[in-house]
Structure formats: C-alpha cells, structure tokens
Design a protein around this motif. Structure first.
Motif, PDB file in Angstrom:
ATOM      1  N   GLY A 202       6.175 -21.138   7.742  1.00 38.89           N
ATOM      2  CA  GLY A 202       6.387 -20.178   6.671  1.00 38.89           C
ATOM      3  C   GLY A 202       6.321 -18.758   7.181  1.00 38.89           C
ATOM      4  O   GLY A 202       5.868 -18.489   8.302  1.00 38.89           O
ATOM      5  N   VAL A 203       6.784 -17.842   6.354  1.00 39.41           N
ATOM      6  CA  VAL A 203       6.843 -16.432   6.737  1.00 39.41           C
ATOM      7  C   VAL A 203       6.610 -15.554   5.519  1.00 39.41           C
ATOM      8  O   VAL A 203       7.000 -15.909   4.402  1.00 39.41           O
ATOM      9  CB  VAL A 203       8.210 -16.101   7.392  1.00 39.41           C
ATOM     10  CG1 VAL A 203       9.358 -16.350   6.413  1.00 39.41           C
ATOM     11  CG2 VAL A 203       8.252 -14.668   7.915  1.00 39.41           C
ATOM     12  N   CYS A 204       5.972 -14.426   5.751  1.00 41.96           N
ATOM     13  CA  CYS A 204       5.831 -13.403   4.712  1.00 41.96           C
ATOM     14  C   CYS A 204       5.905 -12.030   5.361  1.00 41.96           C
ATOM     15  O   CYS A 204       5.076 -11.694   6.214  1.00 41.96           O
ATOM     16  CB  CYS A 204       4.499 -13.544   3.977  1.00 41.96           C
ATOM     17  SG  CYS A 204       4.180 -12.189   2.801  1.00 41.96           S
ATOM     18  N   VAL A 205       6.933 -11.285   5.008  1.00 42.00           N
ATOM     19  CA  VAL A 205       7.052  -9.871   5.372  1.00 42.00           C
ATOM     20  C   VAL A 205       7.358  -9.135   4.076  1.00 42.00           C
ATOM     21  O   VAL A 205       8.339  -9.443   3.393  1.00 42.00           O
ATOM     22  CB  VAL A 205       8.169  -9.620   6.406  1.00 42.00           C
ATOM     23  CG1 VAL A 205       8.238  -8.130   6.734  1.00 42.00           C
ATOM     24  CG2 VAL A 205       7.946 -10.441   7.667  1.00 42.00           C
ATOM     25  N   MET A 206       6.551  -8.179   3.734  1.00 39.51           N
ATOM     26  CA  MET A 206       6.674  -7.503   2.448  1.00 39.51           C
ATOM     27  C   MET A 206       7.776  -6.444   2.519  1.00 39.51           C
ATOM     28  O   MET A 206       7.583  -5.359   3.068  1.00 39.51           O
ATOM     29  CB  MET A 206       5.329  -6.903   2.050  1.00 39.51           C
ATOM     30  CG  MET A 206       4.228  -7.955   1.919  1.00 39.51           C
ATOM     31  SD  MET A 206       2.612  -7.274   1.501  1.00 39.51           S
ATOM     32  CE  MET A 206       2.898  -6.802  -0.205  1.00 39.51           C
ATOM     33  N   GLY A 207       8.925  -6.787   1.949  1.00 35.63           N
ATOM     34  CA  GLY A 207      10.040  -5.843   1.918  1.00 35.63           C
ATOM     35  C   GLY A 207       9.817  -4.708   0.948  1.00 35.63           C
ATOM     36  O   GLY A 207      10.444  -3.654   1.043  1.00 35.63           O
ATOM     37  N   SER A 208       8.927  -4.906  -0.002  1.00 32.47           N
ATOM     38  CA  SER A 208       8.570  -3.853  -0.953  1.00 32.47           C
ATOM     39  C   SER A 208       7.078  -3.953  -1.243  1.00 32.47           C
ATOM     40  O   SER A 208       6.453  -4.972  -0.967  1.00 32.47           O
ATOM     41  CB  SER A 208       9.369  -3.995  -2.259  1.00 32.47           C
ATOM     42  OG  SER A 208       8.685  -4.828  -3.183  1.00 32.47           O
ATOM     43  N   PRO A 209       6.489  -2.918  -1.830  1.00 34.66           N
ATOM     44  CA  PRO A 209       5.059  -2.958  -2.167  1.00 34.66           C
ATOM     45  C   PRO A 209       4.803  -3.564  -3.542  1.00 34.66           C
ATOM     46  O   PRO A 209       3.758  -3.319  -4.150  1.00 34.66           O
ATOM     47  CB  PRO A 209       4.660  -1.494  -2.128  1.00 34.66           C
ATOM     48  CG  PRO A 209       5.886  -0.773  -2.593  1.00 34.66           C
ATOM     49  CD  PRO A 209       7.057  -1.569  -2.055  1.00 34.66           C
ATOM     50  N   GLY A 210       5.745  -4.359  -4.060  1.00 38.93           N
ATOM     51  CA  GLY A 210       5.621  -4.880  -5.417  1.00 38.93           C
ATOM     52  C   GLY A 210       4.320  -5.596  -5.691  1.00 38.93           C
ATOM     53  O   GLY A 210       3.748  -5.484  -6.786  1.00 38.93           O
ATOM     54  N   ALA A 211       3.803  -6.358  -4.715  1.00 42.81           N
ATOM     55  CA  ALA A 211       2.563  -7.104  -4.936  1.00 42.81           C
ATOM     56  C   ALA A 211       1.373  -6.175  -5.171  1.00 42.81           C
ATOM     57  O   ALA A 211       0.438  -6.525  -5.904  1.00 42.81           O
ATOM     58  CB  ALA A 211       2.292  -8.018  -3.738  1.00 42.81           C
ATOM     59  N   PHE A 212       1.412  -4.994  -4.569  1.00 44.07           N
ATOM     60  CA  PHE A 212       0.328  -4.034  -4.792  1.00 44.07           C
ATOM     61  C   PHE A 212       0.365  -3.501  -6.226  1.00 44.07           C
ATOM     62  O   PHE A 212      -0.677  -3.314  -6.857  1.00 44.07           O
ATOM     63  CB  PHE A 212       0.433  -2.876  -3.791  1.00 44.07           C
ATOM     64  CG  PHE A 212       0.039  -3.255  -2.392  1.00 44.07           C
ATOM     65  CD1 PHE A 212      -1.298  -3.239  -2.018  1.00 44.07           C
ATOM     66  CD2 PHE A 212       0.983  -3.641  -1.464  1.00 44.07           C
ATOM     67  CE1 PHE A 212      -1.682  -3.590  -0.726  1.00 44.07           C
ATOM     68  CE2 PHE A 212       0.621  -3.998  -0.178  1.00 44.07           C
ATOM     69  CZ  PHE A 212      -0.715  -3.983   0.191  1.00 44.07           C
ATOM     70  N   PHE A 213       1.563  -3.275  -6.750  1.00 39.99           N
ATOM     71  CA  PHE A 213       1.687  -2.835  -8.138  1.00 39.99           C
ATOM     72  C   PHE A 213       1.167  -3.919  -9.086  1.00 39.99           C
ATOM     73  O   PHE A 213       0.413  -3.629 -10.023  1.00 39.99           O
ATOM     74  CB  PHE A 213       3.155  -2.513  -8.462  1.00 39.99           C
ATOM     75  CG  PHE A 213       3.618  -1.179  -7.946  1.00 39.99           C
ATOM     76  CD1 PHE A 213       3.773  -0.102  -8.799  1.00 39.99           C
ATOM     77  CD2 PHE A 213       3.906  -0.999  -6.600  1.00 39.99           C
ATOM     78  CE1 PHE A 213       4.201   1.132  -8.333  1.00 39.99           C
ATOM     79  CE2 PHE A 213       4.343   0.227  -6.115  1.00 39.99           C
ATOM     80  CZ  PHE A 213       4.490   1.305  -6.985  1.00 39.99           C
ATOM     81  N   GLU A 214       1.573  -5.164  -8.857  1.00 42.70           N
ATOM     82  CA  GLU A 214       1.165  -6.264  -9.732  1.00 42.70           C
ATOM     83  C   GLU A 214      -0.351  -6.427  -9.757  1.00 42.70           C
ATOM     84  O   GLU A 214      -0.960  -6.554 -10.817  1.00 42.70           O
ATOM     85  CB  GLU A 214       1.821  -7.568  -9.263  1.00 42.70           C
ATOM     86  CG  GLU A 214       3.279  -7.700  -9.647  1.00 42.70           C
ATOM     87  CD  GLU A 214       3.459  -7.861 -11.142  1.00 42.70           C
ATOM     88  OE1 GLU A 214       3.024  -8.898 -11.690  1.00 42.70           O
ATOM     89  OE2 GLU A 214       4.011  -6.949 -11.778  1.00 42.70           O
ATOM     90  N   PHE A 215      -0.978  -6.446  -8.580  1.00 40.15           N
ATOM     91  CA  PHE A 215      -2.413  -6.692  -8.544  1.00 40.15           C
ATOM     92  C   PHE A 215      -3.224  -5.445  -8.877  1.00 40.15           C
ATOM     93  O   PHE A 215      -4.382  -5.556  -9.267  1.00 40.15           O
ATOM     94  CB  PHE A 215      -2.816  -7.286  -7.185  1.00 40.15           C
ATOM     95  CG  PHE A 215      -2.856  -8.784  -7.212  1.00 40.15           C
ATOM     96  CD1 PHE A 215      -1.783  -9.505  -7.708  1.00 40.15           C
ATOM     97  CD2 PHE A 215      -3.959  -9.483  -6.758  1.00 40.15           C
ATOM     98  CE1 PHE A 215      -1.811 -10.889  -7.752  1.00 40.15           C
ATOM     99  CE2 PHE A 215      -4.009 -10.877  -6.804  1.00 40.15           C
ATOM    100  CZ  PHE A 215      -2.923 -11.578  -7.302  1.00 40.15           C
ATOM    101  N   SER A 216      -2.632  -4.270  -8.763  1.00 44.26           N
ATOM    102  CA  SER A 216      -3.294  -3.081  -9.275  1.00 44.26           C
ATOM    103  C   SER A 216      -3.389  -3.166 -10.793  1.00 44.26           C
ATOM    104  O   SER A 216      -4.440  -2.874 -11.381  1.00 44.26           O
ATOM    105  CB  SER A 216      -2.526  -1.827  -8.854  1.00 44.26           C
ATOM    106  OG  SER A 216      -3.007  -0.679  -9.531  1.00 44.26           O
ATOM    107  N   ARG A 217      -2.292  -3.592 -11.412  1.00 40.42           N
ATOM    108  CA  ARG A 217      -2.296  -3.716 -12.888  1.00 40.42           C
ATOM    109  C   ARG A 217      -3.281  -4.782 -13.347  1.00 40.42           C
ATOM    110  O   ARG A 217      -3.846  -4.679 -14.435  1.00 40.42           O
ATOM    111  CB  ARG A 217      -0.885  -4.069 -13.373  1.00 40.42           C
ATOM    112  CG  ARG A 217      -0.772  -4.085 -14.900  1.00 40.42           C
ATOM    113  CD  ARG A 217      -1.025  -2.696 -15.483  1.00 40.42           C
ATOM    114  NE  ARG A 217      -1.046  -2.664 -16.932  1.00 40.42           N
ATOM    115  CZ  ARG A 217      -2.114  -2.864 -17.669  1.00 40.42           C
ATOM    116  NH1 ARG A 217      -3.298  -3.115 -17.106  1.00 40.42           N
ATOM    117  NH2 ARG A 217      -2.058  -2.801 -18.992  1.00 40.42           N
ATOM    118  N   ASN A 218      -3.497  -5.808 -12.500  1.00 40.48           N
ATOM    119  CA  ASN A 218      -4.441  -6.876 -12.848  1.00 40.48           C
ATOM    120  C   ASN A 218      -5.852  -6.603 -12.343  1.00 40.48           C
ATOM    121  O   ASN A 218      -6.732  -7.461 -12.509  1.00 40.48           O
ATOM    122  CB  ASN A 218      -3.960  -8.212 -12.268  1.00 40.48           C
ATOM    123  CG  ASN A 218      -2.693  -8.705 -12.937  1.00 40.48           C
ATOM    124  OD1 ASN A 218      -2.442  -8.407 -14.106  1.00 40.48           O
ATOM    125  ND2 ASN A 218      -1.868  -9.436 -12.205  1.00 40.48           N
TER     126      ASN A 218
END
Length: 434
Positions: A202-218
């Motif tokens: 598997g692979v994960c490279v964050m092309g955008s900071p979207g996950a930071f926005f989502e978990f900031s809101r949560n």
C-alpha cells in the motif's frame, strides 16, 4: 517446517518518514525509538498559513506544524520507468512511490524486475484518493494524462504495466485498512490459482492537506503531531505517509527458486462493523470476531503470539481495540506472560492506506532480528484497561525475542474509517533469522 502450499513473504520494500528507504533502516529507526515526525511540507503549494490558523475557527481544533511525511515523495526518475516527464508529473505521486517500492521489493527478493515480462504475477495495492493536482475538467498542461494519472486503479496498474506482468492487477480502498486488505486478497488469489505470485502492499502520499481540515473540524488531531498509541496522554492522531510492498508466493516456489522466506501468512481475515454506530466509530465486537476468525483459520494458539502490531491511532478507538485484544490474545497469554502490543504510528504517524503494510514490515524485521522494538510513549499507558490482568503489555525498551519451538508468531491489525477490519497472523521461522 512451513508447508509447501503456505503463502510466504520473500521480499519487501519500504519508504517511510525520516528519509527511510530500506527495511534495515526502518528497523534501526524503530529499535532506537526514533521520532520520524517533521514539519508540514513546504514544496506542495499547500496553504500553510490557512492550515495552521484553522484552530481559530469556532469549533475547530488546532493543527500542529507536524506530520510523518516522505522526504522523497516529489522525487522520481521517469526515464527509468519508461515515462515522459509530462506524463510522470500528471501522475498521482502515490503511483510513482508505489512503482519504486514494488521494484525494490522484487530486488530484495532476488528477482530481476526486468525479467518478468508475461509472468502470471498479480499486483494488489492499497491506496485512497488524496486529491493530487488540478481537476480533470480544466484546461492545463497536464490535460490528456489526467485520466490515468488520477485513477486509483493506476496505482497497481502502473506496476503491472512497467514490469510487463499479466496477472490480476487491482487497487483496493478500505481506507486505513487498505494495504493489509490488499495483502489478504493477494494471498487468497495465489491460493485460488489466479496468479503464481504477487506484489502486495500500500501507499499514502498526501496530495492535499484535506485530512488536516477534516480532523481539525473533528478536533481529533494530536496537539504536537505525535500519535501516542495506547497512552494515557493520547489526544488525537497524527497524519503521516509511507509505502510498503511485499512479494508473496508459495513456500514450494520459494524453495525451488532459492528465495529467502521472511515469514509465512498463517492466516488473515476481513470483516465489517455492520450497522448501529456511525460508520467512523470502531467496534470492539467486530474486531474481536475478526481476530477469532483469523486464529481459527491459522490454527494458531493465541497464547503463542508474542507480538501484536496494533492499529493504535491515539484516538478513542484505542480503548475499543485494547478491549478486543485483551479478550483474545490477552485472555490466552495471561498476566504471567503478557503479549507485547505496539504501533509504528507512535514513531511515524498514521500512514492511512499504507499503515498496515508498514506494521507488517516492522513485524517481519523484528522477527528477522529476534527483537521486539519499543513503542514510543509507553511510559504512561492508558487506564482504559487493567494492564495487570489484561494479558497485554506495551514494551518501553527494545528487547530480545526468543523463538518458540523454532518459530516467532506475530499479529497485525488495521481498521478503516469505512468500517472494515483486517487482521493477519505471520509465522517467522527461526531458521531464517538474519
């Protein structure tokens, strides 16, 4: 003796935060208790000031300037893989990094990647959409390459295409359980005769900071960007990146080819939480069920499993995970000989779709070196379970790991935000220790 029809791991490749590009460097960093977290990347055109200011919004949590990012995510040699620079630039970096670690895993197995044309080798890779690049519905210099460049199916497809192999090729998305699910599927495909061998991971490279926005809101991000797995001081998760690949084949094939066997997949299972709680909420019952199912198919005594690489995201899910582990491995091990529980996320953050394979490579390297590495932040474990009776422990220092009857047994768990749970048990023979 591992039976001839067992599915074994004969090669591995990895990229992890901290500039790590080999399984040996990965183990050395973990054994040293290294902190592999660094600042948010400044070379991806991310709105850094906006990200770091999210905590000022009503109801949003602060975002630390920290995460487990790959140093070489933007580096790629397109000519080496037969690609034009324009096509390579239009590709999701997850495709590029996946191609790289797959190539290294083959070399680690002693297989020449350029010798596989026409081989019935499968590719099963876990990945999730990470919003790389401009929208396809726009006019830009990458138009014409965006369909393949943005498709998740191309993560696995690029590997197959580059190597010229003709077996099954698929990208699997079960969120944070993706890479371990891909390995489960690859092993099943070899058993079913769909392919002779497989590249899985598997692979994960964050092309955008979207996950930071989502978990900031949560309000679910760790304040200092460190994932305190199973700790009383855990205050959220820390996002990370990574990639890993393993080469799978039968033990008979490995022996005939003279390949080193790092370990055998004794068994693996996948299930879902089902209905009831919101989809993002973990289920201790479902996790217990997937563990019990894996133990049954593996024909392994839970008391013989010395090391458990847990999910351990540093969130409320840790308590539910420990509940399931205590009811299965802990109950079998007992307070006198508790099983070790840890998570690579405490070093490198949560690599999302790649987290399971990073945990598996950690376990394989522990078996190879005969050591159980420490898990960071183990000095003050959570009080959500009674550690004196749970039959579990968090190792605070790296320690020797003696084999039992010539084998070392370990388990790996991955749980996805989509409700998927995956569990795998690996058997590492003492005879193959480095």
């Amino acid at each position: 003796m591992i039976p001839d029809d067992a599915i074994v791991i004969v090669g591995m490749g990895v990229e992890a935060p901290g500039g790590i590009e080999t399984p040996e460097d990965f183990f050395d960093a973990l054994a040293a208790g290294a902190d592999l977290i660094g600042p948010l990347p400044r070379d991806r055109d991310w709105p850094i000031d906006q990200i770091l200011a999210l905590g000022a919004l009503p109801g949003w949590g602060a975002v630390p300037d920290a995460g487990g990012f790959l140093d070489g995510a933007a580096e790629f040699d397109p000519q080496f893989f037969g690609l034009s620079p324009r096509e390579a630039m239009a590709m999701d970096p997850q495709q590029r990094v996946a191609m790289r670690v797959a190539w290294r895993a083959l070399e680690n197995a002693g297989v020449r990647p350029d010798s596989l044309t026409g081989a019935e080798m499968g590719v099963y890779f876990g990945a999730s959409a990470m919003e790389y690049g401009p929208r396809a519905a726009s006019v830009n210099s990458y138009s014409g390459h965006r369909i393949a460049g943005a498709a998740m199916g191309s993560v696995s497809g690029r590997i197959s295409h580059t190597l010229g192999i003709a077996g099954p090729s698929m990208t699997i998305d079960t969120a944070c359980a993706s890479s371990l699910t891909a390995i489960h599927q690859a092993a099943a495909a070899i058993r079913a005769g769909e392919c002779d061998s497989a590249i899985a991971g598997g692979v994960c490279v964050m092309g955008s900071p979207g996950a930071f926005f989502e978990f900031s809101r949560n309000n679910a991000l760790a304040a200092d960007g460190r994932c305190r797995s199973y700790s009383a001081k855990a205050d959220g998760t820390a996002w990370g990146e990574g990639a890993g690949a393993v080469i799978l084949e039968t033990a008979a094939t490995a022996r005939a080819a003279g390949h080193r066997i790092y370990g055998a997949i004794a068994g693996s299972r996948v299930n879902h939480n089902g209905a009831g709680a919101p989809i993002v909420v973990p289920s201790a019952q479902a996790q217990r069920q997937v563990i019990e199912a894996t133990l049954r198919i593996s024909r392994v005594d839970a008391a013989d499993v010395d090391l458990i690489e847990g999910h351990g995201t540093g969130t409320l899910g840790d308590a539910l995970e420990l509940e399931a582990l205590a009811a299965t491995y802990g109950a079998a091990s007992g307070a006198a000989t508790p099983a070790a529980v840890g998570s690579v996320k405490s070093n490198a953050g949560h690599a999302q779709a790649a987290s399971g394979v990073l945990g598996l490579i950690k376990v394989l390297q522990c078996g190879r070196n005969g050591q159980i590495v420490a898990s960071r932040f183990a000095d003050e474990p959570t009080t959500d379970i009674d550690w004196d009776t749970a039959g579990l422990r968090i190792p605070s220092v790296t320690q020797e790991w003696p084999a039992r009857h010539g084998h070392r047994l370990a388990a790996v768990s991955s749980f996805g935000v989509s409700g998927t749970n995956t569990h795998l048990i690996v058997d590492m023979p003492e005879a193959n220790r480095a």
